[in-house]
Design an enzyme around this catalytic site. Structure first.
Site, PDB file in Angstrom:
ATOM      1  N   SER A   1       0.851  -1.201   0.000  1.00 42.38           N
ATOM      2  CA  SER A   1       0.000   0.000   0.000  1.00 42.38           C
ATOM      3  C   SER A   1       0.883   1.247   0.000  1.00 42.38           C
ATOM      4  O   SER A   1       1.979   1.240   0.582  1.00 42.38           O
ATOM      5  CB  SER A   1      -0.879  -0.017   1.247  1.00 42.38           C
ATOM      6  OG  SER A   1      -1.458   1.256   1.436  1.00 42.38           O
TER       7      SER A   1
ATOM      8  N   TYR B   1      -3.223  -0.234   9.702  1.00 42.69           N
ATOM      9  CA  TYR B   1      -3.180  -0.670   8.303  1.00 42.69           C
ATOM     10  C   TYR B   1      -1.851  -0.259   7.665  1.00 42.69           C
ATOM     11  O   TYR B   1      -1.161  -1.092   7.052  1.00 42.69           O
ATOM     12  CB  TYR B   1      -4.362  -0.056   7.534  1.00 42.69           C
ATOM     13  CG  TYR B   1      -4.394  -0.439   6.070  1.00 42.69           C
ATOM     14  CD1 TYR B   1      -4.893  -1.674   5.673  1.00 42.69           C
ATOM     15  CD2 TYR B   1      -3.908   0.429   5.093  1.00 42.69           C
ATOM     16  CE1 TYR B   1      -4.914  -2.035   4.335  1.00 42.69           C
ATOM     17  CE2 TYR B   1      -3.935   0.078   3.751  1.00 42.69           C
ATOM     18  CZ  TYR B   1      -4.431  -1.151   3.377  1.00 42.69           C
ATOM     19  OH  TYR B   1      -4.446  -1.523   2.055  1.00 42.69           O
TER      20      TYR B   1
END
Ligand SMILES: NC(=O)c1ccc[n+]([C@@H]2O[C@H](COP(=O)([O-])OP(=O)(O)OC[C@H]3O[C@@H](n4cnc5c(N)ncnc54)[C@H](OP(=O)(O)O)[C@@H]3O)[C@@H](O)[C@H]2O)c1
Length: 245
Positions: free
Chosen positions: A136, A149
């Site tokens: 990510s 996250y």
């Protein structure tokens, strides 16, 4: 281009994983996919040749679920490619007030479970298997509010670096970039999903890396957006490799 390739895709009930399952099957691969929601997994494979694809409903967060996956994956062995597309987002909150339960859950799902699943799969992998982790942008460069996250995806990049150094096959970190999926809609509710790439748009790099002869060096950290609109089967210069320190 992928006939005779055996591919395991986690997270096939939604978003990027769902699109990849259909695409890999369409290109001739034999595919197994895993997620918790059986009904959604079955939607993913609707209309596909059941000789080529099967689903395994399982919770990858549990030892029992991972064991079920490894047992079913014997049908696919030797496995040529694993795409770890399953992931958890967790809440958007500053680290100072990030809920402890969600912290454990997100790190467990995005890092520890993936690591433990890999261990279960090792005996079933082809010695030259390709392992693909879904990175990510907020893992490559931390960003406020993305909490566990972001941290889990940074740690995943670290895990993939170690594996790339150990594994005789290929290991890749692929950052999809913002992609129109249910996870993205939850993370960015104010965003118009029609303004960002779809899972189909970002698929060329995932097709490319699943093929047998891949020019990208093992350990490469790639951005799927760099490959949008490219021919997945064409030879590509290696300057797409965006290694980070
Ligand atoms: N979309 C983006 O913009 C974006 C950007 C960067 C990175 N990524 C990464 O790309 C990957 C795919 O994301 P996506 O956007 O396609 O998300 P998504 O649509 O929310 O799909 C997530 C998948 O993970 C599965 N999953 C979650 N927890 C699970 C568990 N405990 N056991 C088994 N499966 C589980 C879900 O299935 P069930 O709910 O059925 O279990 C679902 O199939 C993720 O790793 C995500 O972090 C996405």
């Amino acid at each position: 281009m992928l006939s005779n390739r055996s591919i395991l895709v986690t997270g096939g009930s939604s978003g990027i994983g769902r699109d990849l399952v259909r695409r890999y099957v369409a290109h001739g691969a034999k595919v197994m996919t895993v997620a918790r929601r059986e009904a959604e997994l079955l939607k993913t494979i609707e209309g596909l040749d059941r000789q080529q694809v099967f689903v395994v409903p399982a919770d990858l967060g549990s030892a029992k679920g991972r064991h079920v996956v490894a047992t079913e994956a014997m049908r696919l062995a030797p496995i040529d490619v694993v795409v770890h597309a399953a992931g958890a987002l967790g809440p958007k909150a500053p680290l100072g007030s990030y809920p402890e339960d969600a912290w454990h859950e997100v790190l467990h799902m995005n890092l520890t479970s993936l690591h433990l699943l890999h261990q279960e799969l090792v005996p079933l992998l082809s010695p030259t298997a390709t392992i693909i982790g879904l990175a990510s942008s907020v893992g490559r460069k931390g960003r406020r509010g993305w909490g566990a996250y972001a941290v889990s995806k940074a740690a995943l990049d670290g895990w993939l670096e170690v594996l790339a150094d150990e594994w005789d096959g290929k290991v890749y970190s692929v950052n999809p970039g913002g992609t129109a999926t249910p996870m993205r809609a939850e993370a960015m509710p104010e965003e118009d999903p029609t303004t960002i790439p779809t899972p189909a748009d970002i698929s060329p790099i995932f097709l490319r890396l699943a093929a047998q002869h891949v020019s990208e060096d093992s350990g490469a950290k790639l951005n799927a957006r760099d490959f949008i609109g490219t021919d997945p089967w064409a030879p590509v210069a290696k300057d797409h490799d965006s290694q980070v320190g």
